[in-house]
Design a protein around this motif. Structure first.
Motif, short mmCIF file in Angstrom:
data_model
loop_
_atom_site.label_atom_id
_atom_site.label_comp_id
_atom_site.label_asym_id
_atom_site.label_seq_id
_atom_site.Cartn_x
_atom_site.Cartn_y
_atom_site.Cartn_z
N UNK A 1 9.27 14.64 -2.31
CA UNK A 1 8.24 15.67 -2.46
C UNK A 1 8.16 16.24 -3.87
N UNK A 2 9.30 16.37 -4.54
CA UNK A 2 9.30 16.99 -5.86
C UNK A 2 10.28 16.29 -6.80
N UNK A 3 10.28 16.70 -8.02
CA UNK A 3 11.04 16.00 -9.07
C UNK A 3 12.55 16.10 -8.87
N UNK A 4 13.01 17.12 -8.18
CA UNK A 4 14.45 17.31 -8.00
C UNK A 4 14.94 16.87 -6.61
N UNK A 5 14.10 16.22 -5.84
CA UNK A 5 14.46 15.86 -4.46
C UNK A 5 15.70 14.99 -4.38
N UNK A 6 15.77 13.96 -5.22
CA UNK A 6 16.93 13.06 -5.18
C UNK A 6 18.20 13.82 -5.54
N UNK A 7 18.13 14.67 -6.54
CA UNK A 7 19.29 15.47 -6.93
C UNK A 7 19.72 16.39 -5.79
N UNK A 8 18.75 16.99 -5.09
CA UNK A 8 19.06 17.85 -3.95
C UNK A 8 19.76 17.06 -2.85
N UNK A 9 19.24 15.87 -2.57
CA UNK A 9 19.80 15.03 -1.52
C UNK A 9 21.25 14.67 -1.84
N UNK A 10 21.48 14.23 -3.07
CA UNK A 10 22.83 13.82 -3.46
C UNK A 10 23.78 15.01 -3.51
N UNK A 11 23.27 16.15 -3.97
CA UNK A 11 24.10 17.35 -4.04
C UNK A 11 24.47 17.83 -2.64
N UNK B 1 12.11 18.43 5.65
CA UNK B 1 11.07 19.32 5.13
C UNK B 1 11.46 19.88 3.76
N UNK B 2 10.53 19.81 2.81
CA UNK B 2 10.78 20.28 1.46
C UNK B 2 11.50 19.28 0.58
N UNK B 3 11.85 18.12 1.13
CA UNK B 3 12.63 17.13 0.37
C UNK B 3 11.96 15.77 0.33
N UNK B 4 11.68 15.22 1.51
CA UNK B 4 11.17 13.86 1.61
C UNK B 4 10.12 13.78 2.71
N UNK B 5 9.08 13.00 2.48
CA UNK B 5 8.00 12.84 3.45
C UNK B 5 7.78 11.37 3.75
N UNK C 1 14.41 13.79 -11.57
CA UNK C 1 15.24 14.34 -12.64
C UNK C 1 16.59 13.64 -12.70
N UNK C 2 17.09 13.20 -11.54
CA UNK C 2 18.35 12.44 -11.48
C UNK C 2 17.99 10.95 -11.38
N UNK C 3 18.53 10.15 -12.25
CA UNK C 3 18.19 8.73 -12.29
C UNK C 3 19.25 7.90 -11.56
N UNK C 4 18.87 7.10 -10.60
CA UNK C 4 19.83 6.22 -9.92
C UNK C 4 20.26 5.08 -10.84
N UNK D 1 0.80 -1.22 0.00
CA UNK D 1 0.00 0.00 0.00
C UNK D 1 0.84 1.28 0.00
N UNK D 2 2.11 1.17 0.40
CA UNK D 2 2.94 2.37 0.49
C UNK D 2 4.08 2.37 -0.52
N UNK D 3 4.53 1.20 -0.90
CA UNK D 3 5.69 1.10 -1.78
C UNK D 3 5.45 1.76 -3.13
N UNK D 4 4.23 1.65 -3.65
CA UNK D 4 3.94 2.21 -4.97
C UNK D 4 4.13 3.72 -4.99
N UNK D 5 3.82 4.40 -3.89
CA UNK D 5 3.98 5.86 -3.83
C UNK D 5 5.46 6.23 -3.90
N UNK D 6 6.30 5.51 -3.14
CA UNK D 6 7.74 5.77 -3.16
C UNK D 6 8.32 5.50 -4.54
N UNK D 7 8.01 4.36 -5.13
CA UNK D 7 8.58 4.00 -6.42
C UNK D 7 8.12 4.97 -7.52
N UNK D 8 6.89 5.43 -7.44
CA UNK D 8 6.41 6.41 -8.42
C UNK D 8 7.20 7.71 -8.30
N UNK D 9 7.48 8.12 -7.07
CA UNK D 9 8.24 9.36 -6.88
C UNK D 9 9.68 9.19 -7.36
#
Length: 369
Positions: free
Chosen positions: A129-139, A240-244, A63-66, A50-58
């Motif tokens: 939270x947003x399309x650039x979250x992963x890039x922000x985290x890694x940066x 906040x502003x990155x991941x929920x 924008x940054x692909x692992x 019930x929760x995994x699909x939300x994470x995988x969709x995000x």
């Protein structure tokens, strides 16, 4: 009496500000720092359809692909594997015959299969939270020289009324990491935040990874401690502003089990100075309302006004602190003593289970502590 009321009320409110003086966040513009490494994302999952699909969709929307997204299925009895396959994740199955079970075992199994330079461990109930979250985290990790652990406590998304019972726990959890007071990193951190942990793969295996902490109930704190033992830095940020995430959406029973597992074990990692600040702040919840009751019984109008003012001040601070870490309802503003009573009761129950019975329940398993 007037002087005592003023003094104790001020001390409790000041303690609240000091214990969470500054909580760092991810850099807002990922373009300021170039991400030079690749990352593998590892998601331990047990009955998380019930929760995994939300994470995988995000993740698929980033924008940054692992290099890869690895879902390690921990003996799920629902459609967790099907959901992961539908979203294109790589599946690793843990077997019942494995002599080591639980989240740490799943993380270790995923890490051994990972191809990326960095490892990002995410709980299945998180989402960006947003399309650039992963890039922000890694940066952000790159901006601090990509050494040791960078962990984020996700912002708490509230969808059901009972979830507001986590308000006090969220605040104490953040404060209990030790590093958000004016002393900053002069006080040793209690560990790392478990829902979102980023580290260098080479360093992870140098310290022994999750295998080195296989007996720990609080794997996030233990992993952070293991990194620090090997002289690697551990940094804790707010999400906040990155991941929920949505904590314990299956019901109040899951909420009680989750916080029971966490708090009795984690309390011993909090620094004495921070413990003192937390204790003073918590006592303010009962002192302010107790003073108001005494004032009402005394029929002293000036005392009633004064104690009412302190109750409002404390309630507003409580709500403000909670909203730094989650989308909590105004309900906690008007009924704050009840939320602190719930916290105290559950904390005592947690201590009884962990220190007396040495056993807690989580994800359908009995865990020895």
């Amino acid at each position: 009496m007037l002087f005592i009321i003023i003094l104790l009320s001020l001390i409790s409110v000041i303690s609240g500000f000091l214990m969470l003086w500054k909580v760092p966040l991810a850099i807002k513009s990922a373009g300021k720092v170039s991400v030079k490494k690749t990352v593998s994302i590892i998601i331990p999952a047990r009955n998380e359809e019930n929760r995994l699909s939300v994470l995988l969709a995000s993740l698929n929307n980033q924008s940054y692909k692992p290099v890869e997204v690895i879902v390690v299925d921990d003996e799920s009895s629902d459609r967790t594997i099907v959901v992961a396959q539908q979203q294109g994740a790589k599946i690793i199955r843990k077997q019942k015959s494995d002599d080591w079970t639980g989240k740490s075992a799943a993380c270790w199994k995923g890490a051994k299969e990972a191809k990326g330079d960095w490892l990002l461990f995410l709980d299945a109930d998180t989402f960006f939270e947003n399309r650039t979250s992963l890039e922000q985290l890694l940066a952000t990790y790159q901006s601090v020289d990509a050494i040791g652990i960078l962990s984020f406590q996700p912002f708490h998304k509230i969808t059901k009324l009972y979830e507001n019972l986590s308000a006090v726990f969220n605040i104490i959890l953040m404060a209990g990491m030790n590093v958000f007071t004016p002393l900053g990193t002069q006080v040793k951190t209690a560990g790392s935040f478990g829902p979102c942990i980023l580290c260098d793969k080479e360093e992870y295996f140098i310290v022994g990874g999750h295998k080195a902490i296989k007996g720990a109930i609080m794997d996030d704190l233990a992993l952070g401690e293991k990194f620090m033992e090997n002289n690697f830095l551990v940094r804790c940020y707010g999400g906040r502003g990155l991941i929920q995430f949505q904590m314990y959406p299956e019901g109040i029973k899951q909420l009680v089990e989750g916080w029971t597992k966490s708090f009795g074990t984690a309390a011993q990692s909090t620094h004495p100075i921070v413990t003192g600040l937390i204790s003073l702040w918590i006592s303010g919840a009962f002192f302010t309302i107790g003073s108001l009751i005494v004032a009402l019984l005394s029929n002293d109008a000036s005392l009633v006004i004064l104690t009412s003012l302190f109750c409002v001040t404390y309630a507003v601070q409580f709500y403000w602190l909670a909203c730094r870490f989650g989308q909590f309802s105004l309900l906690i503003l008007f009924g704050y003593p009840l939320f602190f009573l719930f916290f105290i009761g559950l904390f005592i129950w947690s201590l009884f289970l962990t220190k007396v019975l040495h056993r807690v329940t989580w994800s359908g398993r009995k865990l020895e502590v």
